[in-house]
Design a protein around this motif. Structure first.
Motif, mmCIF file in Angstrom:
data_model
loop_
_atom_site.group_PDB
_atom_site.id
_atom_site.type_symbol
_atom_site.label_atom_id
_atom_site.label_comp_id
_atom_site.label_asym_id
_atom_site.label_seq_id
_atom_site.Cartn_x
_atom_site.Cartn_y
_atom_site.Cartn_z
ATOM 1 N N THR A 10 0.844 -1.203 0.000
ATOM 2 C CA THR A 10 0.000 0.000 0.000
ATOM 3 C C THR A 10 0.879 1.254 0.000
ATOM 4 O O THR A 10 2.045 1.209 0.365
ATOM 5 C CB THR A 10 -0.933 0.037 1.217
ATOM 6 N N GLY A 11 0.291 2.351 -0.432
ATOM 7 C CA GLY A 11 1.049 3.605 -0.482
ATOM 8 C C GLY A 11 2.248 3.495 -1.392
ATOM 9 O O GLY A 11 3.362 3.858 -1.033
ATOM 10 N N SER A 35 -2.622 2.804 -4.463
ATOM 11 C CA SER A 35 -2.468 4.246 -4.276
ATOM 12 C C SER A 35 -3.847 4.851 -4.418
ATOM 13 O O SER A 35 -4.769 4.215 -4.933
ATOM 14 C CB SER A 35 -1.516 4.828 -5.311
ATOM 15 N N ALA A 86 1.231 2.610 3.492
ATOM 16 C CA ALA A 86 0.540 3.895 3.306
ATOM 17 C C ALA A 86 0.418 4.649 4.620
ATOM 18 O O ALA A 86 0.146 4.057 5.664
ATOM 19 C CB ALA A 86 -0.842 3.663 2.704
ATOM 20 N N SER A 193 2.996 14.989 1.828
ATOM 21 C CA SER A 193 3.056 13.857 2.739
ATOM 22 C C SER A 193 3.083 14.279 4.209
ATOM 23 O O SER A 193 3.083 13.433 5.091
ATOM 24 C CB SER A 193 4.306 13.005 2.452
#
Length: 283
Positions: A10-11, A35, A86, A193
């Protein structure tokens, strides 16, 4: 054998997640990557081939997560390694951050990972194998960072549930590892971020100084090499006896020992008081 593993990351459109996906594909693994934005992910990875399955996922939505897990299993037939990567940083003092800002950080960093775990585990249990890596931070082991209390709280939560997860899934042949990276040279401290407090309070000079240091002085000068961090994670995925706690970076190693010394000192200094709370059985 290791080259036949199916990874779910993830992410994956930036930072350590993107570095991991690229390296995995380079070494012949099969990768499902998530994403929020499919175009950003596809462009960033820049890979065409059946070994790569890009997925647009809203980690805050159980339906979206469940659909992504199903697509991964339908496409590859299984999932071997899950990497909950993520997340985002949230700066700001505890008094400064609103309930909405604090909960938002928990929604992604904590509950997003729990959604993935909840929907991946039935598949891992049925095959009686698998490894879940939950990416925390050294801020998930020591919270001594002004301006990052909420972020640290989310990562402490990740560390805590990973410890429990490791014991819960061990009977099924599944491993769980919490990863505590120090400072690695990714875009984690850039504006997309790192959340900043909407209502900063001028009195908190120490919070502002630490926040600005992360935005400016530290950003782009982190000592850790993301490529080397990824190699360690990939190595641990192949280890029969992988650790539950994986610290990454000299800075993470040093900060972990500093925290343990603080706890040890508190325990010993206050031992007579700490241990004085039992019932008196004399007489």
């Amino acid at each position: 054998m290791s080259n036949n593993k199916v990874w779910l990351v993830t992410g994956a459109s930036k930072g350590l997640g993107l570095t991991l996906v690229k390296q995995l594909l380079n070494e012949g693994h099969q990768v499902a990557a998530t994403s929020r934005n499919l175009d950003d992910l596809s462009k960033a990875v820049n890979y065409t081939g059946n070994e790569f399955l890009p997925l647009a996922v809203d980690l805050k939505s159980e339906e979206s997560v469940a659909e992504a897990i199903k697509k991964t299993v339908d496409w590859f037939g299984k999932i071997d390694v899950v990497v909950n990567n993520a997340g985002y940083g949230q700066a700001g003092g505890l008094e400064e951050l609103s309930d909405e800002e604090a909960r938002g950080n928990f929604e992604v960093n904590v509950f997003g990972s729990l959604n993935i775990i909840r929907h991946a585990l039935p598949h891992l249990r049925s095959q009686k194998s698998g490894h879940i890596f939950n990416i925390a931070s050294i801020g998930g082991f020591t919270g001594a960072f002004p301006a990052f209390g909420i972020y640290c709280a989310t990562k402490f939560a990740v560390a805590g549930f990973t410890e429990s997860l490791a014991t819960e899934v061990a009977p099924f042949g599944i491993k769980a590892t919490v990863v505590y990276p120090g400072y690695f040279r990714t875009n984690f401290l850039t504006s997309d971020s790192l959340g900043l407090p909407k209502n900063p309070i001028a009195a908190y000079q120490n919070v502002r100084e630490v926040q600005q240091a992360h935005e400016n002085a530290i950003n782009g000068n982190q000592p850790g090499d993301p490529e080397k961090a990824i190699q360690v994670i990939m190595q641990m995925a192949a280890e029969p006896e992988a650790p539950v706690h994986l610290f990454l970076g000299q800075d993470a190693y040093d900060l972990a020992y500093q925290k343990m010394e603080v706890i040890k000192n508190d325990l010993e200094k206050w031992k007579p008081v700490i241990t004085s709370t039992g019932f008196d059985h004399a007489g």
